[in-house]
Design an enzyme around this catalytic site. Sequence first.
Site: not given
Length: 323
Positions: A114, A250, A280
Site C-alpha cells: 500500500c 492512502h 482500499n
Amino acid sequence: MTIRAVVKGVGHYLPERVVPNSEFEALIDTSDEWIRTRSGIERRHFAAEGQTTADLGTRAAQAALADAGLAADDIDAIIVATSTADLTFPSCATMIQAGLGMTRGFAFDVQAVCAGFAFALTNANALIISGQAARVLVIGAETFSRLMDWTDRGTCVLFGDGAGALVLEAQDGTGTTADRGILSTDLNSDGRHKDILYVDGGTSTGTTGHLRMEGKEVFRHAIEKLAETAHRALDKAGLDAGDVDWIVPHQANIRIIEGTARKMQVSMDRVIVTVQDHGNTSAASIPLALSVGKARGQIKPGDLIVTEAIGGGLAWGAVVLRW
C-alpha cells in the site's frame, strides 16, 4: 537552478463493475452498516474476468498522458507500483509500456504494497533530479480482489481494484518551497512486522495465496507511523502542517485517515477522501485520490500536498509536493 519533478498530468481508471456493501451480505456474516462503521467503505470496483492489472494501469496511463498533452514516446521511464502484477515476470510496467505503444525508454515495477506509490514517486523523483529521465510516468495499479479469502469478513470487504497515474516532468525551480513539484520524500520499513499483513502465497508455497491481516495491529501502527512520516517529510522541505493545503492519504480506512489528520492537527476539510467509493486499492489509492481530487476541483495549481501511506512489510512513507 534546482531541478524539480513537476506533475504534468494525472489520470485514473476504475473497472466497470461496482460492488456495494450489500453484495457481501449473502456471502458472509456482515452488513452494510458493519462495513461502513468500521471502514467508511460503501462500495468498490472489481476487475472483470480476464481484465488484468496491466489493463487497468494502461487505461490510467492513457488518461494521465492525455491530461499532460503528451504521447507515450514523450516518456523516458515508467514506474509501476503494484503487489498484484499479472505474472511473476516480466514486470507489469513493461506490459503497460507495450500497451501504450511506447518503443523507447525503460520500465520497472516497485513493490511496497500500500506504500508502493510513495516509493515509486520517490524513485521517479530521483531519476529526474539525477538527470536519468526528463519525464516519468508513475502508476499505481492493483487487482486486489484476486487475493481475497471470501470467507474472511475482516479483509474481503475492504479491498477494491483500480489504477491511477501521474506524469512527472523535469522543470527548473528556484530551490525554495514555492517551487512546483516534489519538495521532499521520506521512506521507511521494518520487516519485524511482516506477520501482521501479508499474503500467504508465492514461490515458497507454489500458490497465489490470500491476504492475511491482523487489523488491530495494523491500525495501531498506522496512525503513529503515518503522522510521523508526514511530519518528517514536511520538516525536510522546511514546512509544517499549517502550510498544507491538502493531505492525500492512502485510502485504507476512514478511521485511520481521521486519526492521522487529528495527530497532524489538520482538519478533515483539508483531506481528500475517496475510500467510500473505492475501498482500499493499495498502491493505486493515492494516484486515484489525486486524480479524483483534481477532477472535483479541489486540487488546484500551487496547492501544497502531502501524501502518506503504510502497507505490508511494514513499509511506509510520505511525499510533499506542490501541484
